[in-house]
Every structure is written in structure tokens, then in C-alpha cells.
Scaffold this motif. Structure first.
Motif, mmCIF file in Angstrom:
data_model
loop_
_atom_site.group_PDB
_atom_site.id
_atom_site.type_symbol
_atom_site.label_atom_id
_atom_site.label_comp_id
_atom_site.label_asym_id
_atom_site.label_seq_id
_atom_site.Cartn_x
_atom_site.Cartn_y
_atom_site.Cartn_z
ATOM 1 N N UNK A 82 -11.908 -40.711 9.280
ATOM 2 C CA UNK A 82 -13.362 -40.627 9.175
ATOM 3 C C UNK A 82 -13.869 -41.798 8.337
ATOM 4 N N UNK A 83 -15.154 -42.049 8.398
ATOM 5 C CA UNK A 83 -15.747 -43.203 7.723
ATOM 6 C C UNK A 83 -15.457 -43.231 6.220
ATOM 7 N N UNK A 84 -15.627 -42.096 5.543
ATOM 8 C CA UNK A 84 -15.398 -42.059 4.092
ATOM 9 C C UNK A 84 -13.939 -42.358 3.763
ATOM 10 N N UNK A 85 -13.033 -41.893 4.595
ATOM 11 C CA UNK A 85 -11.611 -42.159 4.401
ATOM 12 C C UNK A 85 -11.330 -43.659 4.502
ATOM 13 N N UNK A 86 -11.927 -44.315 5.483
ATOM 14 C CA UNK A 86 -11.737 -45.763 5.651
ATOM 15 C C UNK A 86 -12.304 -46.520 4.458
ATOM 16 N N UNK A 87 -13.466 -46.108 3.981
ATOM 17 C CA UNK A 87 -14.056 -46.784 2.829
ATOM 18 C C UNK A 87 -13.150 -46.699 1.611
#
Length: 155
Positions: A58-63
């Protein structure tokens, strides 16, 4: 939205009803800017079994993993692009730093990672092997890197 994109609970329900005799392959990643290395990798992963599940960060994980400038494309866009690939059967997103929860729940027959990994640093390797599954490390397709593409765009 693609019918290949499922929640973990929906996939587990589907698996229990429909996939008892199928060899399930699992891999995971960000797949931020899909490039030839990704498509080669996913095609080779799919060849290792009957069903390929992609755990999609998910996006937060990538960030948290790659910094605040990533992902380039949001989760929905990345999921839709991956779902267009014939090699990908199902996509399940995860917001944790590792896919361990997915791996433990899905119990794949084959856990696949890319060429820069060793068995010792593959998250879930121990759990898959204890359950009778196997690991596969697929070499990278030379000359392709999402980081290189991002850097080239910045130049």
C-alpha cells in the motif's frame, strides 16, 4: 475495479472453495512503475505454479520503505496495471512493512523473490518451508530498474 484485486479475507474464502488442488505461488512488491524487469519476473513466477498471488505494498508502506516521494502511482493505479497482466491471477494489498501476515494466512506452495534476495533475508521463508512449501529466487532482467527510471526522469 478489477476482479483480480481482493481483500485477504475474500481471497481466503475463495481459496477454501476453489483452490484446494492448485499450486499457489506468492510474491510481493511495490510495482510502482511497471517495467520489463517486472513483467519478466511475474511471468517466470507464474510458471512455478497454477495461481500467482501478488502482495502489493500500500502507499503508506512504500513511503516508509522508499521515502516520501514514492510511490509515483497510487495503490489503485498500480493494482489496475498489474491486474492487466495475464501472469497475475490475484492481487492483495498490504499496509505493513512486510508481507508476513499475508504469507502466513495464504500459505503459498512457492514463495518467490527477486535476484537480490537470499534465503536468509526473505520474509516468510521460514514459515513457508515449515509448512512444506519452497522458495524460488528469480534473477533480475539485466538493465531494468525502477530506481534508474525515477532518477532518469528527475534528470
Amino acid at each position: 475495479m478489477s476482479n483480480k484485486i481482493l481483500s485477504l479475507s475474500d481471497f481466503l474464502e475463495f481459496k477454501a472453495k476453489n483452490l484446494q488442488d492448485k499450486k499457489i505461488v506468492f510474491t510481493n512488491g511495490c510495482f510502482d512503475i511497471l517495467q520489463p524487469g517486472h513483467t519478466d519476473y511475474l511471468t517466470k513466477a507464474r510458471e512455478l505454479g497454477d495461481i500467482l498471488i501478488v502482495g502489493l505494498n500500500a502507499d503508506a508502506s512504500i513511503q516508509r520503505l522508499k521515502g516520501p516521494a514514492r510511490p509515483i502511482q497510487d495503490l489503485i493505479a498500480r493494482g489496475l496495471i498489474l491486474s492487466a497482466l495475464a501472469s497475475v491471477d490475484y492481487i492483495i494489498s498490504f499496509d505493513t512493512d512486510t508481507p508476513l501476515e499475508l504469507i502466513t494466512a495464504i500459505q503459498p506452495d512457492v514463495l518467490v523473490k527477486g535476484g537480490d534476495y537470499t534465503e536468509e533475508n526473505i520474509v516468510g521463508a521460514e514459515e513457508v518451508k515449515k509448512a512444506g512449501g519452497q522458495l524460488a529466487i528469480i534473477p533480475f532482467l539485466e538493465g531494468y530498474s525502477t530506481t534508474q527510471i525515477v532518477n532518469k526522469i528527475k534528470e
